[in-house]
Scaffold this active site. Structure first.
Site, PDB file in Angstrom:
ATOM      1  N   TYR A   1      44.217  52.450  22.520  1.00 48.83           N
ATOM      2  CA  TYR A   1      43.180  51.464  22.863  1.00 48.83           C
ATOM      3  C   TYR A   1      43.163  50.268  21.908  1.00 48.83           C
ATOM      4  CZ  TYR A   1      38.879  50.252  25.367  1.00 48.83           C
ATOM      5  OH  TYR A   1      37.916  49.639  26.135  1.00 48.83           O
TER       6      TYR A   1
ATOM      7  N   LYS B   1      35.441  46.057  21.628  1.00 51.28           N
ATOM      8  CA  LYS B   1      34.266  46.748  22.197  1.00 51.28           C
ATOM      9  C   LYS B   1      33.212  47.020  21.121  1.00 51.28           C
ATOM     10  CE  LYS B   1      35.405  47.232  26.573  1.00 51.28           C
ATOM     11  NZ  LYS B   1      34.849  46.254  27.529  1.00 51.28           N
TER      12      LYS B   1
HETATM   13  N1  NAD Z   1      38.478  51.537  33.374  1.00 50.66           N
HETATM   14  C1  NAD Z   1      37.963  52.184  32.340  1.00 50.66           C
HETATM   15  O1  NAD Z   1      38.365  53.313  32.014  1.00 50.66           O
HETATM   16  C2  NAD Z   1      36.837  51.560  31.555  1.00 50.66           C
HETATM   17  C3  NAD Z   1      36.080  52.387  30.708  1.00 50.66           C
HETATM   18  C4  NAD Z   1      35.039  51.801  29.980  1.00 50.66           C
HETATM   19  C5  NAD Z   1      34.785  50.439  30.107  1.00 50.66           C
HETATM   20  N2  NAD Z   1      35.558  49.677  30.946  1.00 50.66           N
HETATM   21  C6  NAD Z   1      35.255  48.246  31.022  1.00 50.66           C
HETATM   22  O2  NAD Z   1      34.834  47.928  32.324  1.00 50.66           O
HETATM   23  C7  NAD Z   1      35.013  46.515  32.513  1.00 50.66           C
HETATM   24  C8  NAD Z   1      35.700  46.282  33.861  1.00 50.66           C
HETATM   25  O3  NAD Z   1      37.046  46.737  33.800  1.00 50.66           O
HETATM   26  P1  NAD Z   1      37.731  47.565  34.964  1.00 50.66           P
HETATM   27  O4  NAD Z   1      38.227  48.825  34.348  1.00 50.66           O
HETATM   28  O5  NAD Z   1      36.879  47.596  36.156  1.00 50.66           O
HETATM   29  O6  NAD Z   1      39.072  46.733  35.258  1.00 50.66           O
HETATM   30  P2  NAD Z   1      39.347  45.467  36.218  1.00 50.66           P
HETATM   31  O7  NAD Z   1      40.708  45.016  35.841  1.00 50.66           O
HETATM   32  O8  NAD Z   1      39.103  45.803  37.623  1.00 50.66           O
HETATM   33  O9  NAD Z   1      38.248  44.419  35.732  1.00 50.66           O
HETATM   34  C9  NAD Z   1      38.441  43.556  34.646  1.00 50.66           C
HETATM   35  C10 NAD Z   1      37.940  42.202  35.091  1.00 50.66           C
HETATM   36  O10 NAD Z   1      38.022  41.255  34.015  1.00 50.66           O
HETATM   37  C11 NAD Z   1      38.323  40.014  34.611  1.00 50.66           C
HETATM   38  N3  NAD Z   1      38.825  39.049  33.632  1.00 50.66           N
HETATM   39  C12 NAD Z   1      39.841  39.168  32.754  1.00 50.66           C
HETATM   40  N4  NAD Z   1      40.019  38.006  32.081  1.00 50.66           N
HETATM   41  C13 NAD Z   1      39.052  37.150  32.529  1.00 50.66           C
HETATM   42  C14 NAD Z   1      38.709  35.817  32.243  1.00 50.66           C
HETATM   43  N5  NAD Z   1      39.402  35.071  31.341  1.00 50.66           N
HETATM   44  N6  NAD Z   1      37.654  35.240  32.902  1.00 50.66           N
HETATM   45  C15 NAD Z   1      36.969  35.934  33.833  1.00 50.66           C
HETATM   46  N7  NAD Z   1      37.257  37.208  34.169  1.00 50.66           N
HETATM   47  C16 NAD Z   1      38.292  37.810  33.519  1.00 50.66           C
HETATM   48  C17 NAD Z   1      39.387  40.374  35.651  1.00 50.66           C
HETATM   49  O11 NAD Z   1      39.563  39.350  36.609  1.00 50.66           O
HETATM   50  C18 NAD Z   1      38.773  41.624  36.242  1.00 50.66           C
HETATM   51  O12 NAD Z   1      37.931  41.287  37.325  1.00 50.66           O
HETATM   52  C19 NAD Z   1      35.803  46.020  31.316  1.00 50.66           C
HETATM   53  O13 NAD Z   1      34.932  45.488  30.354  1.00 50.66           O
HETATM   54  C20 NAD Z   1      36.417  47.312  30.789  1.00 50.66           C
HETATM   55  O14 NAD Z   1      36.759  47.236  29.412  1.00 50.66           O
HETATM   56  C21 NAD Z   1      36.570  50.211  31.678  1.00 50.66           C
END
Ligand code: NAD
Length: 256
Positions: free
Chosen positions: A156, A163
């Site tokens: 990570y 984070k």
């Molecule tokens: N998937 C997991 O296991 C997990 C666990 C905990 C937290 N998260 C967090 O959840 C959130 C959503 O991620 P996800 O897993 O749904 O993946 P995802 O890839 O579907 O979503 C990430 C989003 O960030 C956007 N993004 C990236 N750069 C950007 C920019 N410059 N301007 C505007 N938007 C931008 C992307 O377009 C995308 O819509 C993130 O903060 C991620 O760290 C994910």
């Protein structure tokens, strides 16, 4: 159909495709009667996001690359003109370069460190400072974080450090915007397969250990995040701010 978010304008930032956490939250908010508004990153994402979100009915869709102050300013100006007031914002945005996530934290480049911090942590500050002018009836901002902020997950790396900054930011922002009746909280989600998660080395073994070690003996799914997100966006949580809530089937409480 519930009514917890009836007559509330909710801005969802971070839908990229049907696996996005933000999309799972959008569906749950829709079920509770929210008027949904979305942002997408760029032209490449536009068509896919438009066609996905139209499945829940008519909605406002705006471009916003979170690295651009001009685009964020324009977004909030457009929202003010069209809706007048916004009640809730879901911030589900993060990014780090693949090589910076995968090569060990000690090898993070200066550029890569700054970029990950900008998109994954500063962006919540950028959104919150504009939100003050449009959440005139009070409001709720919800972001997404991960346990990699608290403990080391070898794949990570820089994202864990970003984070940790995001989580500290939730507390400082909650303190700053609280007097205006705006709450800021985070959901610390367990691992869930999305496009972003693909960038994390050995993600499948993180999923497997959730199945084996979490008290509920399973990984979370999108629906598990919908309820807590609705809780934070709705008046059910009106006395809660600056909170980081784990939604991970209990994984974080285990020592081994
Ligand atoms: N998937 C997991 O296991 C997990 C666990 C905990 C937290 N998260 C967090 O959840 C959130 C959503 O991620 P996800 O897993 O749904 O993946 P995802 O890839 O579907 O979503 C990430 C989003 O960030 C956007 N993004 C990236 N750069 C950007 C920019 N410059 N301007 C505007 N938007 C931008 C992307 O377009 C995308 O819509 C993130 O903060 C991620 O760290 C994910």
């Amino acid at each position: 159909m519930g009514t917890l978010l009836k007559n509330k304008n909710i801005l969802i930032m971070g839908v990229r495709n049907k696996w996005s956490i933000a999309w799972g939250i959008a569906k749950a908010a829709h079920e509770e009667g929210a008027n949904l508004i979305y942002t997408y990153l760029g032209e490449r994402e536009k068509e896919g996001v438009e066609s996905l979100v139209s499945s829940l009915g008519e909605a406002g869709i705006y471009k916003c690359d979170i690295t651009s102050d001009e685009e964020i300013d324009k977004l909030f100006e457009d929202l003010k003109a069209k809706y007048g007031v916004i009640h809730g914002i879901v911030h589900a945005i993060a990014y780090a370069k693949g090589e910076d996530i995968q090569n060990g934290f000690v090898n993070t480049s200066r550029d890569g460190f700054a970029l990950a911090m900008d998109i994954s942590a500063y962006s919540l500050t950028a959104v919150s400072q504009r939100a003050k002018d449009i959440m005139t009836e009070g409001g709720s901002i919800v972001t997404l974080t991960y346990m990699g902020a608290e403990k080391v997950f070898p794949g990570y790396n820089i994202m864990g450090v970003a984070k940790a900054t995001l989580e500290a930011g939730v507390r400082y922002l909650a303190s700053d915007v609280g007097p205006a009746g705006i709450r800021v909280n985070a959901i610390s989600a367990g691992p869930i397969k999305t496009l972003s998660a693909k960038g994390v080395k050995d993600f499948n073994s993180i999923l497997d250990s959730a199945d084996q070690k979490a008290p509920l003996r399973r990984r979370i799914d999108h629906e598990d995040l919908g309820g807590p997100a609705v809780f934070f966006l709705s008046n059910m949580s009106k006395g809660v701010t600056g909170e980081i809530m784990h939604v991970d089937c209990g994984f974080n409480i285990m020592g081994v």
